[in-house]
Enzyme design. Structure first.
Site, PDB file in Angstrom:
ATOM      1  N   SER A 126      46.131  45.338  49.700  1.00 21.73           N
ATOM      2  CA  SER A 126      44.853  44.919  49.139  1.00 21.73           C
ATOM      3  C   SER A 126      44.954  43.418  48.903  1.00 21.73           C
ATOM      4  CB  SER A 126      44.602  45.670  47.827  1.00 21.73           C
ATOM      5  OG  SER A 126      43.277  45.488  47.391  1.00 21.73           O
ATOM      6  N   GLU A 127      44.061  42.629  49.494  1.00 23.66           N
ATOM      7  CA  GLU A 127      44.299  41.185  49.526  1.00 23.66           C
ATOM      8  C   GLU A 127      44.167  40.535  48.150  1.00 23.66           C
ATOM      9  OE1 GLU A 127      41.824  42.658  51.287  1.00 23.66           O
ATOM     10  OE2 GLU A 127      40.030  41.388  51.390  1.00 23.66           O
ATOM     11  N   ASN A 128      43.635  41.252  47.162  1.00 26.36           N
ATOM     12  CA  ASN A 128      43.634  40.676  45.820  1.00 26.36           C
ATOM     13  C   ASN A 128      44.997  40.771  45.142  1.00 26.36           C
ATOM     14  OD1 ASN A 128      42.919  43.470  45.869  1.00 26.36           O
ATOM     15  ND2 ASN A 128      42.353  43.366  43.720  1.00 26.36           N
ATOM     16  N   SER A 185      49.807  37.008  48.756  1.00 23.42           N
ATOM     17  CA  SER A 185      49.033  38.031  49.437  1.00 23.42           C
ATOM     18  C   SER A 185      48.548  37.545  50.796  1.00 23.42           C
ATOM     19  CB  SER A 185      47.841  38.443  48.569  1.00 23.42           C
ATOM     20  OG  SER A 185      47.166  39.534  49.151  1.00 23.42           O
TER      21      SER A 185
END
Lengths: 231, 218, 218, 231
Positions: C47-49, C89
């Site tokens: 999840s890129e967060n 990330s």
């Protein structure tokens, strides 16, 4: 998932001629057990990336003594006179890189960046052959990313998925090198089951680690306590 | 040089530290400066191999194998210390978050150029973190003998050795003098109690400006 | 489009996942693909967060306020998950450590160009992480209806909207077809069981190459 | 040393016209208490750097509604239609930056790098006005560093020296923004004595933090649970 592997097999996947990044700062954080096995197996013509040349017979100094090291990309070789001799005799080459630039080049290699602009080295021998940029009146050099075939790193705790936690100043280059290399072997003192490590405390995600080699803590004492010299 | 001179230099440098500053000390005299920090001044020592909050040497037998400073010596931690990787460590240095770095030097010149990592023809050591520290720290203090061991001046009109950094020196502290590096040139700030201004000028190849009567230090 | 079509697309995409792969799923149909992963295949969701090891939605009432996915939905963790900052990330994403990203799109063309973040003249949303995902993931799968809601083809000779990335699309999965993006152009790999090759060609502006008899999916 | 400060005073040091970086991703990890006080004090003409525009009346969306925000540098505004309206009416400007590029530009700002080469955005509108470099056949854009006057960040635990530990996905941009700004205020749920945090678990060194504002946990629930949209 269980990434624990046998020491011999984990190192046997490394070919002669490889570029190998080795963690550690003056052998603290260097995976000595993995280096020992690399010496035993005898892969040749290696390009080693490491903060320093270790000490005589310690850290990557073992690969200098065994003449497996052909090229060393490093910031400092002052604590290993054997490296200086090998360089002066032409047996091995040394490429000196400022320590912060070395760390950042490796980070760029692992994170898909082509390079970065740093003020370090402007107007020095380090600038040779590099592009200079001036931004807001400040000069920077364009330094390029650095990648490897193999990373040999050391961590304190791991889970079977390869998630790693480092300890104290043994962290240094270890978490930076793993993302920059195709094949990553981590020497660890302890392996726990998946889910036992706090997700907020893991310092390197297991997706970067291919093989875990468990090394009992008593094998991990520093090889050589030579002190002094300024890395 | 006698130990007294080394202590004099270290003691004078320690007076530059202000409460709360982040300081990186090279090996030798720079590290000694930590022993002379004035009362009431607390500084945070950064070690470029990956932590802030460095404390003194451990009691023999209490060394932790995972805890060394950048000079390869075992150290301890102060409360509030924390660890990070080498990219973060040099991010702290290059990003201007180190208030003062204290380093030894081979030469320094009128333009504030520093040469402290290589002597051509001799065994090469490498620059380690010195280039980043000189380029990144807010204030670069050089702790050095005034002359080399053959009596040749180290404070030069122009450095003859390969440079570590261009124009980054801020203050030079020797056993004879305290000299500030300014855009206009080198300014003699203080002279050692056992020295005259003439002694300093004679031992210095670079031109020294004297703006006010130099102070005295011992 | 009916829910059946959406499920068909998600189900087909899930067959692309291989055991152990790191996968980033956009919102909508891409996220649905996680529901159809074949037995014996375990993938790691990024999840890129700022984490890997994303699990399914929490039981209502069990949401953790500090745990959302990049689509702003509360999620859970799988064992072995770990957190990191946004620079790390996107280092994972750009560094080629995400094996597959699945995204929706507005247009895709014969050169594998992707346009999925802006429609000039309409309210702007912004590219978020889509440009980095397209540029960095090893394989970019587009999950999309074959035509837009007005019936216009989304698989174009050349994208008409501002691009998200140049030449980065690898596979297009629609309710009608599975199409591979190659340096030589688009190749029709599979046709939906309720479609003919002609149906697909008619709904596609881009030229489609047919190398072998296309497979069938449902 | 004790960096705990009163909320009102901590925010009063911020001037109108400042560039303020605000942590958070869709308001998770945004220091809402600090933003609320900034709204109350009414500093004007602010340039805000944040991953997104928050939601209407939540996160930096509060500064959109209060019209204190003049320029937003961000990757996504899709969950806050009020930002879109302010932009279209000319009340505020938006500079869109790909999310990974935004994170890296902020990191460069904090670490003394002038910029970096990224493959993201090559051949798109993002390339406009930027230099392209080709290395080993791959194209990159030169992106420049980004700094701020003030960072408003949120962490989970702190010690009185300002060492911080973040929690779960609330970490996001918070640790990156502190080094890039002159004055850093951290909203935290808990403050412990110096020495109580494990030095290996601290995620942001206290040297980057100027002021700690203690906010009880029950003030830290998410302002708005609007879901959907693709940041």
């Amino acid at each position: 998932m269980n990434k624990e592997r046998d020491l011999v097999q984990a190192i046997a996947d490394i070919a002669s001629g490889s570029t190998i990044m080795v963690g550690g700062f003056m052998t603290v954080g260097t995976p000595e057990i993995l280096v020992d096995e690399l010496v035993r197996q005898g892969q040749e013509n290696l390009t080693i990336v490491c903060n320093d040349a270790g000490v005589p017979g310690g850290g990557v100094g073992k690969l200098v003594r065994s003449k497996q090291l052909s090229i060393l990309i490093t910031s400092h070789i002052g604590l290993n006179p054997e490296m200086g001799k090998a360089m002066n005799s032409g047996e091995a080459q040394v490429q000196l890189v400022p320590q912060g630039t070395l760390a950042e080049r490796i980070r760029c290699g692992g994170t898909g960046l082509g390079g970065f602009l740093t003020p370090t080295g402007v107007g020095t021998l380090v600038e040779e052959g590099k592009e200079r940029k001036t931004l807001d009146g400040k000069d920077y050099l364009l330094e390029l990313s650095l990648k490897g075939d193999v990373a040999l790193i050391k961590a304190h705790r791991a889970d079977r998925a390869g998630n790693l936690i480092f300890r104290m100043s043994a962290r240094n280059f270890n978490p930076l090198m793993a993302p920059a290399c195709q094949y990553v072997v981590a020497q660890v003192s302890e392996i726990v089951e998946i889910g036992e490590l706090d997700p907020d405390e893991i310092m390197l995600p297991g997706i970067f680690v291919d093989a875990l080699v468990l090394a009992p803590a008593d094998d991990q004492t520093r090889t050589n306590e030579t002190e002094g010299g300024a890395p | 040089m006698s130990y007294d001179y080394r202590e004099r230099i270290a003691r004078r440098i320690a007076r530059e530290f202000q409460d709360g500053q982040v300081v990186n000390l090279g090996i030798g005299m720079p590290t000694m400066a930590a022993n002379f920090i004035p009362e009431g001044v607390n500084i945070i020592l950064q070690s470029e191999n990956g932590f802030v909050g460095m404390g003194p040497s451990p009691v023999p037998g209490q060394e932790d194998p995972d805890l060394i400073n950048a000079g390869n010596q075992h150290v301890t931690l102060k409360p509030g210390a924390c660890f990070f990787d080498s990219a973060t460590s040099f991010g702290i240095i290059r990003g201007g978050h180190v208030d003062i770095t204290v380093l030894g030097t081979l030469e320094v010149d009128e333009q504030g150029n520093i040469a402290n990592y290589i002597v051509p023809g001799k065994m090469v050591a490498g620059m380690g973190g010195a280039m980043d520290l000189c380029a990144g720290a807010r204030k670069v203090i050089l702790a050095t003998t005034h002359c080399d061991k053959d009596g040749n001046p180290k404070i030069r009109k122009k450095c003859t050795l390969p440079l570590t950094a261009v124009g980054q020196a801020d203050l030079i502290v020797t056993e004879k003098a305290v000299i500030e590096c300014t855009p206009e040139g080198l300014v003699l700030l203080e002279v050692a109690a056992d020295c005259s201004i003439d002694d300093v000028l004679q031992a210095t190849e670079a031109e020294l400006m004297i703006l006010d009567t130099p102070g005295v230090f011992a």
